[in-house]
Design an enzyme around this catalytic site. Structure first.
Site, mmCIF file in Angstrom:
data_model
loop_
_atom_site.group_PDB
_atom_site.id
_atom_site.type_symbol
_atom_site.label_atom_id
_atom_site.label_comp_id
_atom_site.label_asym_id
_atom_site.label_seq_id
_atom_site.Cartn_x
_atom_site.Cartn_y
_atom_site.Cartn_z
ATOM 1 N N ASP A 1 -6.515 -32.233 32.308
ATOM 2 C CA ASP A 1 -5.587 -31.712 31.320
ATOM 3 C C ASP A 1 -4.565 -32.813 31.042
ATOM 4 O O ASP A 1 -4.380 -33.724 31.847
ATOM 5 C CB ASP A 1 -4.918 -30.449 31.861
ATOM 6 C CG ASP A 1 -3.908 -29.872 30.898
ATOM 7 O OD1 ASP A 1 -4.241 -29.715 29.719
ATOM 8 O OD2 ASP A 1 -2.772 -29.594 31.335
ATOM 9 N N ASP B 1 -1.038 -32.353 29.068
ATOM 10 C CA ASP B 1 0.372 -31.989 29.093
ATOM 11 C C ASP B 1 0.764 -31.375 30.424
ATOM 12 O O ASP B 1 0.110 -30.457 30.937
ATOM 13 C CB ASP B 1 0.680 -31.017 27.957
ATOM 14 C CG ASP B 1 0.412 -31.642 26.604
ATOM 15 O OD1 ASP B 1 0.895 -32.759 26.376
ATOM 16 O OD2 ASP B 1 -0.301 -31.024 25.789
#
Length: 225
Positions: free
Chosen positions: A7, A9
């Site tokens: 991922d 953010d």
């Protein structure tokens, strides 16, 4: 070759590039500073709570892309990357990525944030493969303001990953043997699918879930992983 999924953010970045980009657009006068900022904050809180309507958010986030020429958007993006994103890279992220490269893994960022914002970030991090939410483009490269395909969010990450792996000899085994690093409760569906789920600086919901499952919980905020 194992697949290492990340991922973006609040995982590889110590912040949220989508929220920061919309703040930046308000600062440069690309959008109404008050209304856009308030709506941006509301969507972010819904994301944190796991209640975000991703299609509604995409209409909001893609509207400024359709309202300005691509050349202007790219100039703004260059400033945004240099001033806000480079300092946002989590201190331990480069080392974690390097460890997977040294192991011979195939690295991939999989993120709900749109590709226009995230492609340069993947390039800075040296990650060749990116699956992101896609803003529709016309033939001339300008944006329409619409969404293309499945948003790369919650269960949509699983669907987009399976689409990406469609030509692999054994997609199911690839997913089952993959690692996935994430901070967010929204990524629990994909974390449940991979062989090595890792919670990174997780939100409270993911942290509780990870500890109940016996998943590793790490931080990239304070230094190398």
């Amino acid at each position: 070759m194992a697949l290492a999924l990340f991922d973006l953010d609040n995982t590889l970045l110590a912040g949220d590039s989508d929220h920061a980009w919309n703040e930046f657009l308000a600062e440069v006068g690309a959008v109404h500073p008050t209304c856009h900022a308030e709506t941006n904050d509301r969507f972010y809180q819904e994301y944190v709570a796991g209640t975000l309507d991703i299609h509604e958010f995409c209409r909001f986030a893609f509207s400024p892309l359709a309202e300005h020429p691509r050349a202007q958007l790219e100039a703004w993006r260059e400033r945004f990357i240099d001033t806000l994103i480079r300092p946002m890279i989590a201190p331990g992220a480069p080392r974690l990525l390097a460890e997977h490269r040294e192991a011979g893994d195939e690295l991939m960022i999989i993120t709900a944030t749109n590709q226009f914002v995230t492609q340069p970030i993947a390039d800075i991090l040296g990650v060749d493969h990116l699956i992101a939410t896609l803003a529709e483009e016309r033939e001339d490269g300008e944006f329409t303001g619409e969404l293309t395909g499945v948003p790369c969010f919650q269960e949509g990450k699983i669907e987009r990953l399976r689409q990406h792996l469609a030509d692999h000899p054994d997609p199911e085994a690839t997913v089952a043997g993959a690692s996935f690093y994430s901070d967010s409760r929204n990524d629990i569906p994909l974390l449940e699918q991979v062989g090595r789920p890792v919670a990174v600086d997780p939100d409270p919901t993911l942290e509780g879930h990870a500890r109940n499952k016996g998943w590793p919980v790490i931080s990239l905020r304070d230094g190398p992983a």
